[in-house]
Design a protein around this motif. Sequence first.
Motif, PDB file in Angstrom:
ATOM      1  N   ILE A   5       0.763  -1.259   0.309  1.00 13.95           N
ATOM      2  CA  ILE A   5       0.266  -0.065   0.162  1.00 13.95           C
ATOM      3  C   ILE A   5       1.182   1.554  -0.220  1.00 13.95           C
ATOM      4  N   GLU A   6       0.881   2.125  -1.319  1.00 18.49           N
ATOM      5  CA  GLU A   6       1.295   3.738  -1.286  1.00 18.49           C
ATOM      6  C   GLU A   6      -0.101   4.594  -0.537  1.00 18.49           C
ATOM      7  N   GLN A   7       0.388   4.983   0.774  1.00 24.21           N
ATOM      8  CA  GLN A   7      -0.763   5.327   1.353  1.00 24.21           C
ATOM      9  C   GLN A   7      -0.565   7.197   0.931  1.00 24.21           C
ATOM     10  N   ASP A   8       0.594   7.203   0.664  1.00 23.85           N
ATOM     11  CA  ASP A   8       0.948   9.254  -0.428  1.00 23.85           C
ATOM     12  C   ASP A   8       0.104   8.566  -1.374  1.00 23.85           C
ATOM     13  N   ALA A  12      -8.541   7.902  -2.085  1.00 29.90           N
ATOM     14  CA  ALA A  12      -9.818   7.834  -0.641  1.00 29.90           C
ATOM     15  C   ALA A  12     -11.326   7.760  -1.870  1.00 29.90           C
ATOM     16  N   SER A  13     -10.741   7.077  -2.714  1.00 31.37           N
ATOM     17  CA  SER A  13     -11.974   6.274  -3.583  1.00 31.37           C
ATOM     18  C   SER A  13     -12.329   5.620  -2.967  1.00 31.37           C
ATOM     19  N   GLU A  29     -10.370   9.304   8.837  1.00 29.23           N
ATOM     20  CA  GLU A  29      -9.842  10.877   9.712  1.00 29.23           C
ATOM     21  C   GLU A  29      -9.770  11.588   8.209  1.00 29.23           C
ATOM     22  N   ASP A  30      -9.763  11.315   6.699  1.00 30.50           N
ATOM     23  CA  ASP A  30      -9.257  11.428   5.699  1.00 30.50           C
ATOM     24  C   ASP A  30      -9.240  10.226   4.500  1.00 30.50           C
ATOM     25  N   GLY A  31     -10.412   8.521   4.653  1.00 32.33           N
ATOM     26  CA  GLY A  31     -10.468   8.201   3.952  1.00 32.33           C
ATOM     27  C   GLY A  31      -9.030   7.437   3.147  1.00 32.33           C
ATOM     28  N   ILE A  32      -7.808   7.582   3.674  1.00 33.85           N
ATOM     29  CA  ILE A  32      -6.635   6.968   3.236  1.00 33.85           C
ATOM     30  C   ILE A  32      -6.885   5.183   3.442  1.00 33.85           C
TER      31      ILE A  32
END
Length: 64
Positions: A5-8, A12-13, A29-32
């Motif tokens: 997983i590359e969170q950066d 957040a789809s 908090e941000d959907g990541i």
Amino acid sequence: MKIIIEQDKCVASGQCVLAADDVFDQRDEDGIVVLLNDNPSAERLADVRQAATICPALAITVEE
């Protein structure tokens, strides 16, 4: 199988959660994307691959 997983990169789809909700989730908090299960069963492999394929940001990689 290794799931990376590359969170950066994540936008957040939520497509990954729709494809494999027992493997992926999203931070409140941000959907990541968050990886819930880094060793899913063989039955879930197709869904995990689908999640990686439909990710609009290409934030998920599956290595065999």
